[in-house]
Structures are given as structure tokens and as C-alpha cells.
Design a protein around this motif. Structure first.
Motif, PDB file in Angstrom:
ATOM      1  N   ASN A 113      76.072  14.808 -38.660  1.00 33.11           N
ATOM      2  CA  ASN A 113      76.449  14.103 -39.886  1.00 33.11           C
ATOM      3  C   ASN A 113      77.701  14.644 -40.561  1.00 33.11           C
ATOM      4  O   ASN A 113      78.404  13.888 -41.235  1.00 33.11           O
ATOM      5  CB  ASN A 113      75.299  14.156 -40.900  1.00 33.11           C
ATOM      6  CG  ASN A 113      74.101  13.359 -40.461  1.00 33.11           C
ATOM      7  OD1 ASN A 113      74.079  12.760 -39.391  1.00 33.11           O
ATOM      8  ND2 ASN A 113      73.070  13.353 -41.285  1.00 33.11           N
ATOM      9  N   LEU A 114      77.973  15.934 -40.409  1.00 35.10           N
ATOM     10  CA  LEU A 114      79.109  16.534 -41.108  1.00 35.10           C
ATOM     11  C   LEU A 114      80.192  17.046 -40.165  1.00 35.10           C
ATOM     12  O   LEU A 114      81.379  16.788 -40.381  1.00 35.10           O
ATOM     13  CB  LEU A 114      78.629  17.673 -42.011  1.00 35.10           C
ATOM     14  CG  LEU A 114      79.687  18.395 -42.840  1.00 35.10           C
ATOM     15  CD1 LEU A 114      80.529  17.424 -43.649  1.00 35.10           C
ATOM     16  CD2 LEU A 114      79.035  19.435 -43.738  1.00 35.10           C
ATOM     17  N   ILE A 115      79.791  17.746 -39.110  1.00 34.56           N
ATOM     18  CA  ILE A 115      80.799  18.209 -38.153  1.00 34.56           C
ATOM     19  C   ILE A 115      81.442  17.017 -37.452  1.00 34.56           C
ATOM     20  O   ILE A 115      82.652  17.018 -37.181  1.00 34.56           O
ATOM     21  CB  ILE A 115      80.195  19.205 -37.151  1.00 34.56           C
ATOM     22  CG1 ILE A 115      79.790  20.488 -37.882  1.00 34.56           C
ATOM     23  CG2 ILE A 115      81.174  19.512 -36.026  1.00 34.56           C
ATOM     24  CD1 ILE A 115      79.133  21.529 -37.005  1.00 34.56           C
ATOM     25  N   GLY A 116      80.660  15.970 -37.189  1.00 31.88           N
ATOM     26  CA  GLY A 116      81.218  14.768 -36.572  1.00 31.88           C
ATOM     27  C   GLY A 116      82.375  14.184 -37.371  1.00 31.88           C
ATOM     28  O   GLY A 116      83.478  13.968 -36.829  1.00 31.88           O
ATOM     29  N   PRO A 117      82.212  13.928 -38.673  1.00 32.27           N
ATOM     30  CA  PRO A 117      83.345  13.452 -39.473  1.00 32.27           C
ATOM     31  C   PRO A 117      84.509  14.439 -39.541  1.00 32.27           C
ATOM     32  O   PRO A 117      85.677  14.029 -39.550  1.00 32.27           O
ATOM     33  CB  PRO A 117      82.717  13.222 -40.854  1.00 32.27           C
ATOM     34  CG  PRO A 117      81.297  12.862 -40.542  1.00 32.27           C
ATOM     35  CD  PRO A 117      80.930  13.757 -39.386  1.00 32.27           C
ATOM     36  N   PHE A 118      84.201  15.744 -39.594  1.00 27.95           N
ATOM     37  CA  PHE A 118      85.277  16.741 -39.547  1.00 27.95           C
ATOM     38  C   PHE A 118      86.097  16.596 -38.265  1.00 27.95           C
ATOM     39  O   PHE A 118      87.335  16.617 -38.283  1.00 27.95           O
ATOM     40  CB  PHE A 118      84.686  18.152 -39.635  1.00 27.95           C
ATOM     41  CG  PHE A 118      85.465  19.208 -38.898  1.00 27.95           C
ATOM     42  CD1 PHE A 118      86.728  19.594 -39.316  1.00 27.95           C
ATOM     43  CD2 PHE A 118      84.926  19.804 -37.760  1.00 27.95           C
ATOM     44  CE1 PHE A 118      87.444  20.567 -38.604  1.00 27.95           C
ATOM     45  CE2 PHE A 118      85.632  20.765 -37.055  1.00 27.95           C
ATOM     46  CZ  PHE A 118      86.897  21.144 -37.471  1.00 27.95           C
ATOM     47  N   LEU A 119      85.411  16.425 -37.133  1.00 33.45           N
ATOM     48  CA  LEU A 119      86.109  16.257 -35.860  1.00 33.45           C
ATOM     49  C   LEU A 119      86.945  14.973 -35.844  1.00 33.45           C
ATOM     50  O   LEU A 119      88.026  14.934 -35.252  1.00 33.45           O
ATOM     51  CB  LEU A 119      85.099  16.243 -34.708  1.00 33.45           C
ATOM     52  CG  LEU A 119      84.355  17.552 -34.471  1.00 33.45           C
ATOM     53  CD1 LEU A 119      83.233  17.360 -33.464  1.00 33.45           C
ATOM     54  CD2 LEU A 119      85.310  18.648 -34.006  1.00 33.45           C
ATOM     55  N   THR A 120      86.432  13.948 -36.509  1.00 30.98           N
ATOM     56  CA  THR A 120      87.194  12.706 -36.624  1.00 30.98           C
ATOM     57  C   THR A 120      88.512  12.958 -37.336  1.00 30.98           C
ATOM     58  O   THR A 120      89.584  12.547 -36.872  1.00 30.98           O
ATOM     59  CB  THR A 120      86.372  11.653 -37.389  1.00 30.98           C
ATOM     60  OG1 THR A 120      85.264  11.254 -36.596  1.00 30.98           O
ATOM     61  CG2 THR A 120      87.222  10.437 -37.724  1.00 30.98           C
ATOM     62  N   ALA A 143      72.290   9.502 -50.970  1.00 28.71           N
ATOM     63  CA  ALA A 143      71.573  10.783 -50.955  1.00 28.71           C
ATOM     64  C   ALA A 143      72.519  11.957 -51.113  1.00 28.71           C
ATOM     65  O   ALA A 143      72.110  13.051 -51.502  1.00 28.71           O
ATOM     66  CB  ALA A 143      70.772  10.925 -49.663  1.00 28.71           C
ATOM     67  N   GLY A 144      73.796  11.750 -50.819  1.00 30.53           N
ATOM     68  CA  GLY A 144      74.782  12.806 -50.987  1.00 30.53           C
ATOM     69  C   GLY A 144      75.352  12.896 -52.380  1.00 30.53           C
ATOM     70  O   GLY A 144      76.092  13.826 -52.685  1.00 30.53           O
ATOM     71  N   ALA A 156      72.101  17.126 -48.083  1.00 26.83           N
ATOM     72  CA  ALA A 156      73.155  18.137 -48.066  1.00 26.83           C
ATOM     73  C   ALA A 156      74.266  17.760 -47.093  1.00 26.83           C
ATOM     74  O   ALA A 156      75.457  17.953 -47.381  1.00 26.83           O
ATOM     75  CB  ALA A 156      72.563  19.498 -47.701  1.00 26.83           C
ATOM     76  N   SER A 157      73.893  17.221 -45.943  1.00 27.85           N
ATOM     77  CA  SER A 157      74.911  16.835 -44.958  1.00 27.85           C
ATOM     78  C   SER A 157      75.802  15.726 -45.500  1.00 27.85           C
ATOM     79  O   SER A 157      77.020  15.732 -45.293  1.00 27.85           O
ATOM     80  CB  SER A 157      74.252  16.397 -43.643  1.00 27.85           C
ATOM     81  OG  SER A 157      73.623  15.131 -43.752  1.00 27.85           O
ATOM     82  N   LYS A 158      75.204  14.788 -46.215  1.00 23.88           N
ATOM     83  CA  LYS A 158      75.986  13.676 -46.742  1.00 23.88           C
ATOM     84  C   LYS A 158      76.820  14.089 -47.953  1.00 23.88           C
ATOM     85  O   LYS A 158      77.920  13.558 -48.179  1.00 23.88           O
ATOM     86  CB  LYS A 158      75.061  12.511 -47.086  1.00 23.88           C
ATOM     87  CG  LYS A 158      74.389  11.887 -45.860  1.00 23.88           C
ATOM     88  CD  LYS A 158      75.399  11.396 -44.834  1.00 23.88           C
ATOM     89  CE  LYS A 158      74.740  10.611 -43.715  1.00 23.88           C
ATOM     90  NZ  LYS A 158      75.739  10.069 -42.747  1.00 23.88           N
ATOM     91  N   ALA A 159      76.321  15.037 -48.747  1.00 21.86           N
ATOM     92  CA  ALA A 159      77.148  15.600 -49.820  1.00 21.86           C
ATOM     93  C   ALA A 159      78.373  16.276 -49.221  1.00 21.86           C
ATOM     94  O   ALA A 159      79.482  16.205 -49.772  1.00 21.86           O
ATOM     95  CB  ALA A 159      76.340  16.582 -50.651  1.00 21.86           C
ATOM     96  N   GLY A 160      78.176  16.937 -48.083  1.00 26.97           N
ATOM     97  CA  GLY A 160      79.294  17.560 -47.394  1.00 26.97           C
ATOM     98  C   GLY A 160      80.331  16.550 -46.935  1.00 26.97           C
ATOM     99  O   GLY A 160      81.534  16.814 -46.993  1.00 26.97           O
ATOM    100  N   VAL A 161      79.880  15.383 -46.486  1.00 25.00           N
ATOM    101  CA  VAL A 161      80.808  14.329 -46.062  1.00 25.00           C
ATOM    102  C   VAL A 161      81.678  13.890 -47.240  1.00 25.00           C
ATOM    103  O   VAL A 161      82.894  13.718 -47.099  1.00 25.00           O
ATOM    104  CB  VAL A 161      80.048  13.125 -45.481  1.00 25.00           C
ATOM    105  CG1 VAL A 161      81.000  11.951 -45.229  1.00 25.00           C
ATOM    106  CG2 VAL A 161      79.350  13.507 -44.178  1.00 25.00           C
ATOM    107  N   ILE A 162      81.062  13.731 -48.401  1.00 27.74           N
ATOM    108  CA  ILE A 162      81.817  13.309 -49.584  1.00 27.74           C
ATOM    109  C   ILE A 162      82.882  14.336 -49.935  1.00 27.74           C
ATOM    110  O   ILE A 162      84.043  13.994 -50.201  1.00 27.74           O
ATOM    111  CB  ILE A 162      80.862  13.067 -50.758  1.00 27.74           C
ATOM    112  CG1 ILE A 162      79.966  11.851 -50.465  1.00 27.74           C
ATOM    113  CG2 ILE A 162      81.642  12.856 -52.066  1.00 27.74           C
ATOM    114  CD1 ILE A 162      78.822  11.680 -51.437  1.00 27.74           C
ATOM    115  N   ASN A 163      82.524  15.617 -49.910  1.00 26.37           N
ATOM    116  CA  ASN A 163      83.508  16.654 -50.219  1.00 26.37           C
ATOM    117  C   ASN A 163      84.570  16.759 -49.131  1.00 26.37           C
ATOM    118  O   ASN A 163      85.751  16.990 -49.421  1.00 26.37           O
ATOM    119  CB  ASN A 163      82.817  17.996 -50.419  1.00 26.37           C
ATOM    120  CG  ASN A 163      83.767  19.048 -50.947  1.00 26.37           C
ATOM    121  OD1 ASN A 163      84.409  19.753 -50.182  1.00 26.37           O
ATOM    122  ND2 ASN A 163      83.875  19.134 -52.271  1.00 26.37           N
ATOM    123  N   LEU A 164      84.163  16.561 -47.878  1.00 24.01           N
ATOM    124  CA  LEU A 164      85.129  16.562 -46.783  1.00 24.01           C
ATOM    125  C   LEU A 164      86.186  15.487 -47.000  1.00 24.01           C
ATOM    126  O   LEU A 164      87.390  15.722 -46.817  1.00 24.01           O
ATOM    127  CB  LEU A 164      84.410  16.325 -45.449  1.00 24.01           C
ATOM    128  CG  LEU A 164      85.308  16.061 -44.234  1.00 24.01           C
ATOM    129  CD1 LEU A 164      86.097  17.307 -43.864  1.00 24.01           C
ATOM    130  CD2 LEU A 164      84.474  15.579 -43.049  1.00 24.01           C
TER     131      LEU A 164
END
Length: 267
Positions: A113-120, A143-144, A156-164
Motif C-alpha cells: 500500500n505504501l512502498i508500491g506508490p513510493f516505487l511509482t 481511513a488514512g 496507517a498505510s493509507k495515511a502514509g500514502v497521503i503524506n507521500l
């Protein structure tokens, strides 16, 4: 918004079902050439159904080699890449609080959920910039945004996506690449199928989504319409944002308090 993606090339992950499938179809209907990416073999059927030269690729959206390969395959097949929708995600463990989930559940949920978007961002942004700019979109979640809409590891993973997305927007300054997140509420997808099936079996489908002001759940196609806007030039001044599409749920995130929900109850 017919034709708004004419001449564009888009990669969509998690495209075998749900929001990813609906978005891949919508992008194609708007004129984009699409690479549909998923670890499920059903992605082949999605690409075949889209037609117009759409291609399918099986892979892991949380694996760096697979993400990089998807980008290069899109460039090889279509000559460029303009859009990458990092939609793939998992719920991990469907229920449970902080005190009864394992580090392994947390690690796998964060990986996808989070490393995947980072890699993108790491691999797609330079390529998109090299072709003159475009858009990256990530699927986060209501949920984020705050507690009350999902298990802790998922939230937590989706909150990380928002901050990413916010952090990446700053680091992409001057590149011509925009990045945003879409935050779906309760949508009928593979993640929520059990809840929907249970409601149908009990004759209570009309109770789905009753905690949000629209008093219903959403459809993947409703998310796809917002996704199309965010990756199109119509959203040319939208950057670094997390857009909730949730029937109004995130206006309060109502939850039901029960005896035993108090601090330390799980110890």
C-alpha cells in the motif's frame, strides 16, 4: 469527458478488479492507451475487454523490478508514458486492533500500500517528465484521514500514502509532473465483498453506507470518474492533494462506542 486523454498513455495497477478495472476502462474510453497491471491473471480479461491495443501485465505492485518493468513495457509498446495510477492495495488483516495484529501483517500491508506508490513516484516520475509531463495518482483512503474507517495497519498505510503525495509534490516542483491521492470511502470492491455479501444474504443491503450522509455505498465507476479528472488536464492546477470521494463519510467518521472499547481492553 470523452477524448480528454487522447494521445496519452496510462498505467493502472490493481486493474484486474474494482476501482482499478473501472479506471482502466474509463481512461481508455477517454482516449488513453492503457497498460493494465495486476498480480491476478484476470487482468488479461480486463485488457481484452478494453480493446484498442490495451495490454495486460502480471506483476507485484510492491516489487521494484515489477513496477519499473511495467513503466518500460508501456514505453516500449506505446512510445511514451503520461499517467501512472498506483491503485493496487490490500487490506492485510480485515479486522483487529494494534494489540492483535502481527508485525508481518503490518509489513506486508505497508509493502503493497505504501512502498508500491513510493516505487511509482521513484520510477514513473522521471519517465513522465521526460515525455513532457503528466500525472501520477495514488489510491489512499478515508481511513488514512483519521481513525474510524479501517483497521490500524491499513489506516496507517493509507495515511502514509497521503503524506507521500504531499512530500512528492514538493520534490516534483518544476518537473511538469503532478501527483494527487484519491481517498475512497465505502466502495463495493474485492476488499469489501464479504461485507456486501453478508448484507445481501441477510436482506440488509440497504443498510450499507448508512453512516455517511448520502446513506449508501459507492461504486468503482464513481471513483473512476474522479480519477479521470485528476489525471486529465482539467485538473492542471490540482497538485499534492488528497481528494475524498466517500459520500460525505469523512466529514465526521462516526463510530459506535461499546463497553470494552476503552483503553487497554485488548491487553
Amino acid at each position: 469527458m470523452s477524448g480528454v486523454l487522447s494521445g496519452k498513455v496510462a498505467v493502472v495497477t490493481g486493474a484486474a478488479s474494482g476501482i482499478g478495472r473501472a479506471s482502466a476502462r474509463r481512461f481508455a474510453a477517454a482516449g488513453a492507451r492503457v497498460l493494465a497491471f495486476d498480480r491476478a491473471a484476470a487482468v488479461d480479461e480486463v485488457a481484452a475487454g478494453i480493446g484498442d491495443g490495451a495490454i495486460a501485465m502480471e506483476g507485484d505492485a510492491g516489487a521494484e523490478a515489477d513496477v519499473a518493468a511495467a513503466i518500460e513495457r508501456a514505453v516500449d509498446a506505446f512510445g511514451r508514458i503520461d499517467i501512472f495510477y498506483a491503485n493496487a492495495g490490500i487490506v492485510g488483516q480485515a479486522s483487529g486492533g494494534i494489540f492483535d495484529t502481527t508485525p508481518e501483517v503490518w509489513a506486508e500491508t505497508l509493502r503493497v500500500n505504501l512502498i508500491g506508490p513510493f516505487l511509482t513516484v521513484k520510477h514513473a516520475a522521471p519517465r513522465i517528465a521526460g515525455f513532457g509531463g503528466g500525472a501520477i495518482l495514488c489510491t489512499a483512503s478515508v481511513a488514512g484521514l483519521r481513525s474510524g474507517a479501517g483497521p490500524a495497519h491499513y489506516s496507517a498505510s493509507k495515511a502514509g500514502v497521503i503524506n507521500l503525495v504531499q512530500t512528492a509534490a514538493q520534490q516534483l516542483a518544476g518537473t511538469g509532473v503532478r501527483i494527487n491521492a484519491i481517498c475512497p470511502g465505502l466502495i463495493e470492491t474485492g476488499m469489501t465483498r464479504a461485507a456486501y455479501d453478508h448484507a445481501r444474504a441477510a436482506g440488509k443491503l440497504d443498510r450499507i453506507g448508512q453512516l455517511n450522509p448520502l446513506l449508501r455505498g459507492g461504486e468503482p465507476e464513481e471513483i473512476a470518474e474522479v480519477a479521470l479528472f485528476l489525471v486529465s488536464d482539467a485538473a492542471s492546477y490540482v497538485h499534492g492533494q488528497a481528494i475524498a470521494v466517500d459520500g460525505g463519510l469523512s466529514t465526521s467518521h462516526p463510530t459506535v462506542k461499546r463497553p470494552g472499547d476503552q483503553r487497554g481492553a485488548a491487553w
